[in-house]
Write a protein that holds these residues in place. Structure first.
Motif, PDB file in Angstrom:
ATOM      1  N   GLY A  21      47.756  39.076  31.785  1.00 18.79           N
ATOM      2  CA  GLY A  21      47.562  40.127  32.760  1.00 18.79           C
ATOM      3  C   GLY A  21      46.638  39.817  33.919  1.00 18.79           C
ATOM      4  N   TRP A  22      46.163  38.584  34.084  1.00 17.23           N
ATOM      5  CA  TRP A  22      45.364  38.299  35.258  1.00 17.23           C
ATOM      6  C   TRP A  22      46.274  37.823  36.373  1.00 17.23           C
ATOM      7  CZ3 TRP A  22      44.105  34.767  31.044  1.00 17.23           C
ATOM      8  CH2 TRP A  22      44.630  33.486  31.203  1.00 17.23           C
ATOM      9  N   ASP A  23      45.713  37.784  37.585  1.00 13.48           N
ATOM     10  CA  ASP A  23      46.442  37.306  38.761  1.00 13.48           C
ATOM     11  C   ASP A  23      47.729  38.080  39.008  1.00 13.48           C
ATOM     12  OD1 ASP A  23      44.558  35.558  39.477  1.00 13.48           O
ATOM     13  OD2 ASP A  23      45.699  33.736  39.177  1.00 13.48           O
ATOM     14  N   ARG A  24      47.629  39.386  38.878  1.00 12.31           N
ATOM     15  CA  ARG A  24      48.772  40.249  39.207  1.00 12.31           C
ATOM     16  C   ARG A  24      48.394  41.206  40.318  1.00 12.31           C
ATOM     17  NH1 ARG A  24      51.571  41.915  33.404  1.00 12.31           N
ATOM     18  NH2 ARG A  24      52.181  39.813  32.796  1.00 12.31           N
ATOM     19  N   GLY A  57      42.785  34.396  43.659  1.00 13.85           N
ATOM     20  CA  GLY A  57      42.090  35.044  44.761  1.00 13.85           C
ATOM     21  C   GLY A  57      42.548  36.418  45.195  1.00 13.85           C
ATOM     22  N   SER A  58      43.285  37.147  44.367  1.00 16.65           N
ATOM     23  CA  SER A  58      43.799  38.447  44.801  1.00 16.65           C
ATOM     24  C   SER A  58      42.676  39.418  45.177  1.00 16.65           C
ATOM     25  CB  SER A  58      44.658  39.071  43.696  1.00 16.65           C
ATOM     26  OG  SER A  58      45.811  38.298  43.461  1.00 16.65           O
ATOM     27  N   ASN A  59      41.627  39.474  44.366  1.00 15.14           N
ATOM     28  CA  ASN A  59      40.516  40.381  44.674  1.00 15.14           C
ATOM     29  C   ASN A  59      39.809  39.971  45.961  1.00 15.14           C
ATOM     30  OD1 ASN A  59      40.769  42.091  42.408  1.00 15.14           O
ATOM     31  ND2 ASN A  59      39.596  40.690  41.134  1.00 15.14           N
ATOM     32  N   ALA A  78      43.348  23.893  40.805  1.00 16.62           N
ATOM     33  CA  ALA A  78      44.685  24.353  41.166  1.00 16.62           C
ATOM     34  C   ALA A  78      44.641  25.790  41.678  1.00 16.62           C
ATOM     35  CB  ALA A  78      45.613  24.245  39.965  1.00 16.62           C
ATOM     36  N   ALA A  79      43.898  26.657  41.009  1.00 13.88           N
ATOM     37  CA  ALA A  79      43.796  28.055  41.446  1.00 13.88           C
ATOM     38  C   ALA A  79      43.130  28.154  42.811  1.00 13.88           C
ATOM     39  CB  ALA A  79      43.011  28.861  40.415  1.00 13.88           C
ATOM     40  N   ILE A  80      42.063  27.384  43.027  1.00 16.12           N
ATOM     41  CA  ILE A  80      41.364  27.415  44.310  1.00 16.12           C
ATOM     42  C   ILE A  80      42.272  26.939  45.439  1.00 16.12           C
ATOM     43  CG2 ILE A  80      39.487  26.340  45.614  1.00 16.12           C
ATOM     44  CD1 ILE A  80      38.594  28.585  43.722  1.00 16.12           C
ATOM     45  N   VAL A 120      33.811  40.690  38.735  1.00 19.26           N
ATOM     46  CA  VAL A 120      34.043  39.825  37.567  1.00 19.26           C
ATOM     47  C   VAL A 120      35.181  40.437  36.756  1.00 19.26           C
ATOM     48  CG1 VAL A 120      32.999  38.634  35.613  1.00 19.26           C
ATOM     49  CG2 VAL A 120      31.550  39.364  37.525  1.00 19.26           C
ATOM     50  N   TYR A 121      36.366  39.877  36.881  1.00 21.75           N
ATOM     51  CA  TYR A 121      37.543  40.340  36.136  1.00 21.75           C
ATOM     52  C   TYR A 121      37.990  39.241  35.169  1.00 21.75           C
ATOM     53  CZ  TYR A 121      39.004  44.735  38.378  1.00 21.75           C
ATOM     54  OH  TYR A 121      39.094  46.050  38.783  1.00 21.75           O
TER      55      TYR A 121
END
Length: 212
Positions: A21-24, A57-59, A78-80, A120-121
């Motif tokens: 459920g992260w990065d949605r 980086g959605s937030n 990779a995420a960055i 902080v999620y």
């Protein structure tokens, strides 16, 4: 907690958020706080924000689009890289920066405080022992007096979890913050508010904390 290489592989494969459920998109609690006017650059001047464990980086991009000068920190290169590319595509790169770093370190180059808002999620719950205390110290260090912290986590007594789960924590993988742990980690320096009230019973919790 999975290691850096594992997260890099998951992000590159495009499945990092599929099972947990992260990065949605930006956190709905954060969206509500900004939309209601409780958290804005005018309220939290000058509007410096940091997301610890930002993923793609959605937030950060949401906050940048709403006037914050925002930076995201993650230990997955990779995420960055993905977040930086998306910020350019969305034309928010002037207000959304991304830093490859360790949120448990004593110093995070490129993300020096103080910040008016710390987000902080899905990060605190994944850290155990000394690493969890280290992230708490980072939060204490980075937020200014009067600043806000939005903290989302799975929240449960491990004994109450199912034996296994494909959608969240379980007794086999008890990545949770235990009831009362938020007070032990932050109560000495923060006023802690549950979001929303009354307290949810879904096994997840979001706290809005104000630095005294």
């Amino acid at each position: 907690m999975p290691g850096r290489v594992t997260y890099d592989l998951l992000y590159r494969a495009g499945v990092a958020g599929a099972s947990r459920g992260w990065d949605r998109g930006p956190g709905p609690e954060l969206v509500d706080l900004v939309g209601s006017g409780r958290i804005t650059p005018d309220v939290l001047r000058p509007g410096r924000a940091v997301d610890l464990g930002c993923g793609t980086g959605s937030n950060v991009m949401f906050l940048a689009a709403h006037g914050f000068d925002a930076v995201g920190v993650d230990f997955s290169k990779a995420a960055i890289d993905m977040a930086s590319e998306e910020a350019v595509a969305l034309s928010v790169a002037d207000r959304a920066r991304f830093v490859f770093g360790d949120v448990t370190a004593d110093e995070i180059p490129g993300a020096g405080g103080p910040f008016d808002l710390v987000v902080v999620y899905n990060t605190l719950q994944d850290l155990r022992g000394r690493a969890r205390f280290a992230l708490a110290r980072t939060i204490h260090r980075l937020v200014r007096p009067g600043g806000k912290v939005v903290l989302w986590c799975y929240y449960a007594d491990p004994r109450d979890l199912p034996l296994y789960s494909f959608r969240g924590p379980s007794r086999l993988l008890p990545f949770v913050v235990r009831p009362g742990e938020e007070v032990a980690l932050f109560g000495g320096a923060f006023d802690i508010e549950w979001l929303p009230e009354p307290r949810p019973t879904s096994g997840a919790a979001c706290f809005l904390m104000t630095r005294r």
